[in-house]
Design a protein around this motif. Structure first.
Motif, PDB file in Angstrom:
ATOM      1  N   ILE A  35     -23.728 -10.919  -1.792  1.00 52.30           N
ATOM      2  CA  ILE A  35     -24.485  -9.909  -1.121  1.00 52.30           C
ATOM      3  C   ILE A  35     -25.065  -8.691  -1.805  1.00 52.30           C
ATOM      4  CG2 ILE A  35     -24.709  -8.504   0.880  1.00 52.30           C
ATOM      5  CD1 ILE A  35     -22.620 -10.384   2.396  1.00 52.30           C
ATOM      6  N   SER A  36     -24.080  -8.239  -2.509  1.00 53.77           N
ATOM      7  CA  SER A  36     -24.536  -7.199  -3.486  1.00 53.77           C
ATOM      8  C   SER A  36     -25.833  -7.401  -4.388  1.00 53.77           C
ATOM      9  CB  SER A  36     -23.252  -6.690  -4.384  1.00 53.77           C
ATOM     10  OG  SER A  36     -23.625  -5.663  -5.158  1.00 53.77           O
ATOM     11  N   LEU A  37     -25.602  -8.714  -5.226  1.00 54.42           N
ATOM     12  CA  LEU A  37     -26.524  -9.091  -6.073  1.00 54.42           C
ATOM     13  C   LEU A  37     -27.684  -9.291  -5.500  1.00 54.42           C
ATOM     14  CD1 LEU A  37     -24.370 -11.721  -8.218  1.00 54.42           C
ATOM     15  CD2 LEU A  37     -25.418  -9.358  -8.904  1.00 54.42           C
ATOM     16  N   ILE A  38     -28.057 -10.051  -4.283  1.00 55.14           N
ATOM     17  CA  ILE A  38     -29.017 -10.135  -3.508  1.00 55.14           C
ATOM     18  C   ILE A  38     -29.807  -8.880  -3.382  1.00 55.14           C
ATOM     19  CG2 ILE A  38     -30.078 -11.002  -1.519  1.00 55.14           C
ATOM     20  CD1 ILE A  38     -27.966 -13.331  -1.353  1.00 55.14           C
ATOM     21  N   LEU A  39     -29.022  -7.880  -2.625  1.00 58.57           N
ATOM     22  CA  LEU A  39     -29.653  -6.466  -2.244  1.00 58.57           C
ATOM     23  C   LEU A  39     -30.060  -5.816  -3.663  1.00 58.57           C
ATOM     24  CD1 LEU A  39     -27.100  -5.618   0.502  1.00 58.57           C
ATOM     25  CD2 LEU A  39     -29.424  -6.375   0.723  1.00 58.57           C
ATOM     26  N   GLY A  40     -29.162  -5.860  -4.635  1.00 61.64           N
ATOM     27  CA  GLY A  40     -29.393  -5.171  -6.082  1.00 61.64           C
ATOM     28  C   GLY A  40     -30.552  -5.578  -6.660  1.00 61.64           C
ATOM     29  N   LEU A  41     -31.113  -6.953  -6.634  1.00 62.34           N
ATOM     30  CA  LEU A  41     -32.014  -7.575  -7.373  1.00 62.34           C
ATOM     31  C   LEU A  41     -33.142  -7.552  -6.646  1.00 62.34           C
ATOM     32  CD1 LEU A  41     -30.050 -10.680  -8.784  1.00 62.34           C
ATOM     33  CD2 LEU A  41     -30.713  -8.770  -9.965  1.00 62.34           C
ATOM     34  N   LEU A  42     -33.472  -7.203  -5.399  1.00 59.49           N
ATOM     35  CA  LEU A  42     -34.606  -7.209  -4.477  1.00 59.49           C
ATOM     36  C   LEU A  42     -35.762  -6.377  -5.077  1.00 59.49           C
ATOM     37  CD1 LEU A  42     -33.410  -7.150  -0.884  1.00 59.49           C
ATOM     38  CD2 LEU A  42     -34.738  -8.952  -1.853  1.00 59.49           C
ATOM     39  N   PRO A  43     -35.295  -5.000  -5.838  1.00 64.05           N
ATOM     40  CA  PRO A  43     -36.080  -4.245  -6.365  1.00 64.05           C
ATOM     41  C   PRO A  43     -37.076  -4.969  -7.402  1.00 64.05           C
ATOM     42  CG  PRO A  43     -34.116  -2.984  -6.396  1.00 64.05           C
ATOM     43  CD  PRO A  43     -34.105  -4.356  -5.860  1.00 64.05           C
ATOM     44  N   LEU A  44     -36.645  -5.778  -8.301  1.00 60.48           N
ATOM     45  CA  LEU A  44     -37.395  -6.522  -9.128  1.00 60.48           C
ATOM     46  C   LEU A  44     -38.509  -7.275  -8.477  1.00 60.48           C
ATOM     47  CD1 LEU A  44     -34.625  -7.983 -11.356  1.00 60.48           C
ATOM     48  CD2 LEU A  44     -36.129  -5.980 -11.944  1.00 60.48           C
ATOM     49  N   LEU A  45     -38.444  -7.465  -7.254  1.00 63.74           N
ATOM     50  CA  LEU A  45     -39.684  -8.146  -6.556  1.00 63.74           C
ATOM     51  C   LEU A  45     -41.016  -7.368  -6.643  1.00 63.74           C
ATOM     52  CD1 LEU A  45     -38.073  -9.905  -3.643  1.00 63.74           C
ATOM     53  CD2 LEU A  45     -38.617 -10.900  -5.782  1.00 63.74           C
ATOM     54  N   LEU A  46     -40.638  -5.929  -7.042  1.00 65.52           N
ATOM     55  CA  LEU A  46     -41.930  -4.950  -7.298  1.00 65.52           C
ATOM     56  C   LEU A  46     -42.376  -5.292  -8.439  1.00 65.52           C
ATOM     57  CD1 LEU A  46     -39.931  -1.881  -5.851  1.00 65.52           C
ATOM     58  CD2 LEU A  46     -41.509  -3.065  -4.607  1.00 65.52           C
ATOM     59  N   TRP A  47     -41.863  -5.798  -9.263  1.00 62.44           N
ATOM     60  CA  TRP A  47     -42.586  -6.151 -10.569  1.00 62.44           C
ATOM     61  C   TRP A  47     -42.032  -7.527 -10.844  1.00 62.44           C
ATOM     62  CZ3 TRP A  47     -42.996  -1.926 -14.961  1.00 62.44           C
ATOM     63  CH2 TRP A  47     -44.028  -2.370 -15.734  1.00 62.44           C
ATOM     64  N   PRO A  48     -42.449  -8.586 -10.394  1.00 60.11           N
ATOM     65  CA  PRO A  48     -42.081 -10.142 -10.718  1.00 60.11           C
ATOM     66  C   PRO A  48     -41.957 -10.656 -12.174  1.00 60.11           C
ATOM     67  CG  PRO A  48     -43.677  -9.807  -8.610  1.00 60.11           C
ATOM     68  CD  PRO A  48     -43.655  -8.542  -9.471  1.00 60.11           C
ATOM     69  N   GLU A  49     -42.820 -10.073 -12.831  1.00 60.90           N
ATOM     70  CA  GLU A  49     -43.319 -10.506 -14.423  1.00 60.90           C
ATOM     71  C   GLU A  49     -41.844 -10.111 -15.159  1.00 60.90           C
ATOM     72  OE1 GLU A  49     -46.758  -7.981 -13.792  1.00 60.90           O
ATOM     73  OE2 GLU A  49     -45.521  -9.017 -11.922  1.00 60.90           O
ATOM     74  N   LEU A  50     -41.089  -9.081 -14.735  1.00 57.85           N
ATOM     75  CA  LEU A  50     -40.029  -8.431 -15.495  1.00 57.85           C
ATOM     76  C   LEU A  50     -38.967  -9.078 -15.002  1.00 57.85           C
ATOM     77  CD1 LEU A  50     -40.700  -4.585 -16.024  1.00 57.85           C
ATOM     78  CD2 LEU A  50     -40.598  -6.651 -17.720  1.00 57.85           C
ATOM     79  N   ILE A  51     -38.947  -9.936 -13.974  1.00 57.05           N
ATOM     80  CA  ILE A  51     -37.252 -10.220 -13.398  1.00 57.05           C
ATOM     81  C   ILE A  51     -36.625 -10.883 -14.444  1.00 57.05           C
ATOM     82  CG2 ILE A  51     -36.258 -12.130 -11.789  1.00 57.05           C
ATOM     83  CD1 ILE A  51     -38.565 -11.401  -9.706  1.00 57.05           C
ATOM     84  N   LEU A  52     -36.984 -12.105 -15.160  1.00 56.14           N
ATOM     85  CA  LEU A  52     -36.236 -12.543 -16.405  1.00 56.14           C
ATOM     86  C   LEU A  52     -36.001 -11.890 -17.407  1.00 56.14           C
ATOM     87  CD1 LEU A  52     -37.752 -16.219 -16.356  1.00 56.14           C
ATOM     88  CD2 LEU A  52     -35.816 -15.404 -15.114  1.00 56.14           C
ATOM     89  N   PRO A  53     -36.902 -11.198 -18.014  1.00 56.78           N
ATOM     90  CA  PRO A  53     -36.595 -10.235 -19.074  1.00 56.78           C
ATOM     91  C   PRO A  53     -35.519  -9.182 -18.791  1.00 56.78           C
ATOM     92  CG  PRO A  53     -39.007 -10.440 -18.804  1.00 56.78           C
ATOM     93  CD  PRO A  53     -38.345 -10.882 -17.837  1.00 56.78           C
ATOM     94  N   MET A  54     -35.659  -8.608 -17.582  1.00 55.42           N
ATOM     95  CA  MET A  54     -34.736  -7.597 -16.894  1.00 55.42           C
ATOM     96  C   MET A  54     -33.362  -8.260 -16.968  1.00 55.42           C
ATOM     97  SD  MET A  54     -34.339  -4.217 -16.212  1.00 55.42           S
ATOM     98  CE  MET A  54     -36.118  -3.627 -15.801  1.00 55.42           C
ATOM     99  N   LEU A  55     -33.218  -9.339 -16.140  1.00 55.42           N
ATOM    100  CA  LEU A  55     -31.863  -9.899 -16.041  1.00 55.42           C
ATOM    101  C   LEU A  55     -31.323 -10.339 -17.414  1.00 55.42           C
ATOM    102  CD1 LEU A  55     -32.725 -12.451 -13.093  1.00 55.42           C
ATOM    103  CD2 LEU A  55     -31.422 -10.216 -12.903  1.00 55.42           C
ATOM    104  N   PHE A  56     -32.127 -10.756 -18.396  1.00 55.50           N
ATOM    105  CA  PHE A  56     -31.511 -11.023 -19.539  1.00 55.50           C
ATOM    106  C   PHE A  56     -30.850  -9.938 -20.250  1.00 55.50           C
ATOM    107  CE2 PHE A  56     -32.268 -11.598 -24.339  1.00 55.50           C
ATOM    108  CZ  PHE A  56     -31.690 -12.665 -24.545  1.00 55.50           C
ATOM    109  N   VAL A  57     -31.526  -8.882 -20.246  1.00 50.06           N
ATOM    110  CA  VAL A  57     -31.278  -7.570 -20.951  1.00 50.06           C
ATOM    111  C   VAL A  57     -29.904  -7.148 -20.164  1.00 50.06           C
ATOM    112  CG1 VAL A  57     -31.624  -5.194 -21.458  1.00 50.06           C
ATOM    113  CG2 VAL A  57     -33.467  -6.941 -21.784  1.00 50.06           C
ATOM    114  N   LEU A  58     -29.857  -7.256 -18.812  1.00 47.74           N
ATOM    115  CA  LEU A  58     -28.668  -6.667 -18.088  1.00 47.74           C
ATOM    116  C   LEU A  58     -27.645  -7.341 -18.357  1.00 47.74           C
ATOM    117  CD1 LEU A  58     -30.390  -5.155 -15.042  1.00 47.74           C
ATOM    118  CD2 LEU A  58     -29.625  -3.861 -16.912  1.00 47.74           C
ATOM    119  N   VAL A  59     -27.554  -8.714 -18.214  1.00 44.64           N
ATOM    120  CA  VAL A  59     -26.537  -9.600 -18.555  1.00 44.64           C
ATOM    121  C   VAL A  59     -25.904  -9.380 -19.821  1.00 44.64           C
ATOM    122  CG1 VAL A  59     -25.890 -12.111 -18.856  1.00 44.64           C
ATOM    123  CG2 VAL A  59     -27.185 -11.437 -16.972  1.00 44.64           C
TER     124      VAL A  59
END
Length: 261
Positions: free
Chosen positions: A194-218
């Motif tokens: 639940i935390s991951l779903i709610l926390g990752l929702l902001p990335l929908l504001l900039w869809p192109e950055l979802i994969l790069p952001m997740l890669f860096v944060l992981v």
């Protein structure tokens, strides 16, 4: 159905009371078990804090310079949280910088006094945060929209990083203090999801950055986990504050690179 909604609302109020100075109902169950469950809503608190900072930025930039508006937005975040994460940053810097052994580092972190490492760390982090936001606004077509977007993404996402650390690292305090007593409690995977779903929702504001952001944060999460395990053998409440502050800076950096790309 209504009972379930009341339970979830109570968990949200607990998360808000734990992570901020915003008033919450007085009759909440602040037991360690309930606080532990409320971690699913930690990112939602980030949404609220980021939204307030964005609103303050928007209104202040109408009358003052961008620099002053950014400072007011940063100040809003500090006031709303009672410098909760910044305090963890300073304590962590003092402990990791001033201690030689695991025991010394943990003891220094628990000390309420701020030393030279903590003072230097908070200066650098706040200065870098200001500089990154200012740089972000300077390369964007619409400065106030870009800053608001950055705040709305970084605040919930950085708290998600801290929440993930709670699940993948053991708590190393011998006795759980009131500041972070939920960290020591056993976790449920459903809360993490639940935390991951709610926390990752902001990335929908900039869809192109979802994969790069997740890669860096992981990468950051696993590097940070390795670092703290080597230093003290696990996580503490102060180190979670450090994780939130560092990941917030990292998120701003990724957003700047994404804007330039």
């Amino acid at each position: 159905m209504m009972n379930r909604l009341k339970v979830e609302l109570a968990l949200f109020w607990l998360a808000l009371g734990f992570f901020s100075r915003i008033p919450v109902p007085a009759n909440l169950d602040f037991s360690a078990r309930k606080l532990n469950q409320s971690c699913r809503y930690f990112p939602v608190v980030g949404w609220l804090i980021g939204g307030c900072c964005s609103a303050v930025y928007y209104f202040t930039q109408l009358y003052f310079s961008i620099e002053i508006a950014i400072l007011f937005a940063m100040l809003t975040g500090v006031l709303l949280t009672g410098a909760f994460h910044e305090d963890g940053l300073m304590d962590s810097a003092d402990g990791l910088g001033g201690g030689w052994t695991r025991e010394q580092k943990l003891a220094i972190m628990k000390d309420s006094r701020v030393g030279s490492y903590g003072s230097i760390a908070i200066w650098f982090v706040l200065t870098l945060k200001f500089a990154l936001l200012l740089s972000y606004s300077s390369i964007s077509v619409s400065s106030y929209n870009s800053i608001m977007l950055a705040l709305l993404i970084a605040h919930p996402l950085s708290r998600t990083v801290a929440t993930v650390m709670m699940f993948i690292s053991p708590y190393v305090r011998e006795t759980a203090d009131t500041k972070s007593k939920s960290v020591a409690e056993p976790k449920h995977n459903s809360d993490l999801v639940i935390s991951l779903i709610l926390g990752l929702l902001p990335l929908l504001l900039w869809p192109e950055l979802i994969l790069p952001m997740l890669f860096v944060l992981v990468i950051f999460v696993f590097c940070f986990r390795h670092f703290v395990h080597k230093q003290v053998g696990g996580i503490t409440g102060d180190l979670l504050g450090l994780a939130q502050q560092l990941s917030e800076l990292l998120i701003y950096m990724v957003l700047i690179i994404g804007l330039q790309g």
